[in-house]
Structures are given as structure tokens and as C-alpha cells.
Design an enzyme around this catalytic site. Structure first.
Site: not given
Ligand code: GDP
Ligand code: MN
Length: 376
Positions: A101, A185
């Protein structure tokens, strides 16, 4: 403004971040053709501006073009967290060795950006962050310095990412800066068995204040995502959708905000904020009422007017005119006070409607609207 995954993917690709080959469609038949072009197998992904698509069944792996068509047919039209799926993206499947992530987000409180990274990316990232906060690294980024290779190296070391992530992090920062984003993201940033890193999912939130220089998203992607807010914007109404059941209309942002508080104080929840403005005409009132009534969540409507520049008789005429064009199916409580209040109240009395009632104070009007909404 949030971008769709396929738009984020396009930006990543333009800045040199590896992404899978992919195409978007709204037709199951075309999904089959796309899967064929991609080599047969395809990941079919709902394009909605909300997360958790995987968990909601909005991401499916199809083994061949026929399966891709069926999967697209299943996903198109699905509801994911209140968002209807209108298009799907078909992507070439990637073998995943591990999922990471990475994101940059504006931290308004700290007045800087924050790099957030974890070696445990994927659909469980929220749970990981909640249960084991130290599995998620947070490093402040000075916007004037940006993410240099050295800074990226610091993030990579702290989060336990593979060294190839340095390049991805530097490029992702460029996406944020060049595209005027408040959030970028990648989750998952996937590592393949060949040790390559590929961005398999992307989220980008653009800064609306910079929309004037991001013309490519104008027209289609610009503007509010909520359909009621989009309809309001088209009519020039100052409207914000909220998640309650009492429709609120008032004149002046301060009065409307106070009205939201008073409704909440009466134990109900406002369904919207709608400010018809200082010099609102009857036409604006009619448009506003029609909009609020079109919200299926609305159980009662509270019109709270303190007449100043907007005289109450004009508002009352607007309500009467709106009732000619919109079929009132929900109770309406009207409080008129200030400039020409007596004339406004008389106009409503001269046009009685079984679902319209008047109240003389803001408190009593809110109490009544709250009670009607909770009883409905
Ligand atoms: P989200 O649930 O909305 O975050 O949607 P994602 O695009 O992140 O997809 C959810 C999950 O599906 C990912 O975390 C992956 O585990 C899986 N996934 C997505 N694309 C692929 C792919 O190409 N190959 C494999 N094996 N899994 C994928
Ligand atoms: Mn994801």
C-alpha cells in the site's frame, strides 16, 4: 473531485508507473471483445467512486472472453455502497506475489503531505491499520521539498517495501504535484513473481480549486458526484446532500446552518443544506423545492425564511408556484418571518394544501418537521 480507477490508471501510466493493460466499457458484449484483445483472461472491475469493490463482489476474474461477458453482465448495474455501476474496466490479470500500500495525502492539520505506506496492502488495509497501526508507516512530506529519491528511500526502508518502490514513489509524487491532487493512492501495488511492481488499483482526488488548469477533466468528470448535487449545480442552487430525512431550505447560509442544528436538536437529521440566497425569486424557490422533494430520503421538508432582501411574499409565491408543477407527496412546514411575513403567510393561507402547514418560530417549525419525518 475523485477520479475513477481507470482515470487514475491513465495518470499513473503517463507518469511512468507500470499498470496492467486495460479498457473500459458499459456493454457486456464489448467486454467479451476486450477480454479477447487482452489475451482471453481478464479481471473485470466495477468503476465506481468508492472503495471496497473487491469485498462487495465488484471485482471478478474471468478465465475466458465468454466468462468476461457474464462477469461484466453481473457487475454492471450493481449497487456498491450506494453507487450504481455504469461501467466496468477489464484489465489483463497480473500474478501477485505480494501486495503493498502506498499513498500521499494532504494533512491539513499538519500543513504538509503525508506519505502512508505498508508492506501489508490489499483489501484488508483498513483492518491492518486499525489492529496493528505500526504495520502502516506515516512520514510527513514537506511540500517544498517533495519526494526526492532519498525521501522515497526513507519511506521504503521504514515500511519494508522492495527497493523498486523508490522509483514508484518518486513518480507517484509527480502525479500528485502535476495533476493537482490532494490524494494519490495505490492499493495494491503488486509485486509479480518476476519482481516487478505494478499499480493494480488507483485512487486520485483532485483539488477542485485547481480545476481551471486541469481542463481535461472538465465537462464529464468535473462537478459533484452526487446526482442531486449535480442537478442543483445545473440550476445554480447552493445545495449539499446530507444523510438525514428532513429536507431543509432557507435563505442565507448562516440561517440554513442554524436550521440544520435546530433540526438535529429536535432529534431528526437534515437531508440537505439548501440556501436559496439573499435575493431569491419565486422561480428559485420552485426549483429548490422540486429538487428537495425529488430526494427519496426526504420524509418532510422545512422551509425556514427570514425575509430581508428576499421578501416573504416572494417566497410564498414561489411555494405556491412550485405546488402547481411539483406533486407534493411529503409534508411541508413553512416558517416565514421578517420582511413582508404577514403578506407571505396570507398568500399561503389563500392557497391551502393538505400537506402544507405554517409555523411561526424556527424552533416550533423544526420540531414539527422532525416529528413528521420520524412519524413517516
Ligand atoms: P478494491 O477492493 O476496490 O480496492 O479493488 P482492487 O482493484 O484493489 O481489487 C481488489 C483485490 O482484487 C486486490 O487487492 C487484488 O487482491 C485482487 N486483484 C485485482 N486485480 C488483480 C489481478 O490482476 N490479479 C490478481 N491475482 N488479483 C487481482
Ligand atoms: Mn484497492
Amino acid at each position: 473531485m475523485d477520479l475513477y480507477e481507470h482515470q487514475a490508471r491513465e495518470l499513473f501510466a503517463e507518469h511512468g508507473i507500470a499498470v496492467p493493460r486495460a479498457e473500459v466499457t458499459d456493454s457486456p458484449k464489448e467486454a467479451r471483445e476486450i477480454a479477447r484483445r487482452l489475451g482471453g483472461r481478464a479481471v473485470v472491475k466495477a468503476q465506481v467512486k468508492t472503495g471496497g469493490r473487491g469485498k462487495a463482489g465488484g471485482v471478478g476474474l474471468a478465465a475466458d472472453p465468454a466468462a468476461a461477458e457474464l462477469t461484466a453482465r453481473r457487475i454492471l448495474g450493481m449497487d456498491i455502497n450506494g453507487h450504481t455501476v455504469r461501467t466496468v474496466m477489464l484489465a489483463q490479470p497480473v500474478d501477485i506475489e505480494s501486495e503493498f500500500y502506498v499513498s500521499y495525502v494532504l494533512d491539513r492539520g499538519a500543513g504538509c503531505f503525508l506519505a502512508i505506506a505498508s508492506a501489508e496492502g490489499g483489501t484488508e488495509i483498513e483492518e491492518v491499520a486499525a489492529r496493528r497501526p505500526d504495520a502502516v508507516t506515516r512520514i510527513p512530506i514537506d511540500p517544498a521539498q517533495g519526494v526526492t529519491p532519498a525521501k522515497a528511500g526513507e519511506i521504503v526502508a521504514a515500511a519494508g517495501l522492495p527497493s523498486q518502490a523508490v522509483d514508484v514513489l518518486v513518480r507517484l509524487w509527480r502525479v500528485l504535484v502535476r495533476e493537482d491532487a490532494l490524494l494519490v493512492e495505490v492499493n495494491p501495488l503488486a509485486r509479480t513473481p518476476q519482481d516487478r511492481l505494478i499499480a493494480l488499483d488507483g485512487k486520485v482526488t483532485l483539488d477542485d480549486n485547481a480545476s481551471f488548469r486541469q481542463a481535461r477533466w472538465g465537462g464529464t468528470a468535473a462537478g459533484p458526484d452526487d446526482p442531486l448535487e449535480a442537478a442543483a449545480a445545473a440550476k445554480g442552487l447552493h445545495y449539499v446532500k446530507l444523510d438525514g430525512e428532513v429536507g431543509v431550505i432557507g435563505n442565507g447560509a448562516g440561517l440554513v446552518m442554524s436550521t440544520l442544528d435546530v433540526v438535529a436538536g429536535c432529534g431528526a437529521r437534515p437531508a440537505d443544506f439548501l440556501d436559496i440566497g439573499g435575493g431569491a425569486s419565486a422561480g428559485v424557490m420552485a426549483d429548490g423545492l422540486a429538487l428537495v422533494l425529488s430526494d427519496p430520503a426526504v420524509k418532510s421538508v422545512l422551509v425556514n425564511i427570514f425575509g430581508g432582501i428576499t421578501a416573504c411574499d416572494a417566497v410564498a409565491e414561489g411555494i405556491v408556484r412550485a405546488l402547481d408543477t411539483v406533486r407534493l407527496t411529503k409534508p411541508l412546514v413553512v416558517r416565514l418571518d421578517g420582511n413582508n411575513a404577514a403578506r407571505g403567510r396570507a398568500i399561503l393561507d389563500e392557497h391551502p394544501h393538505p400537506l402544507v402547514e405554517q409555523a411561526t418560530t424556527m424552533d416550533s417549525a423544526a420540531r414539527r418537521a422532525a416529528r413528521l419525518a420520524t412519524a413517516a
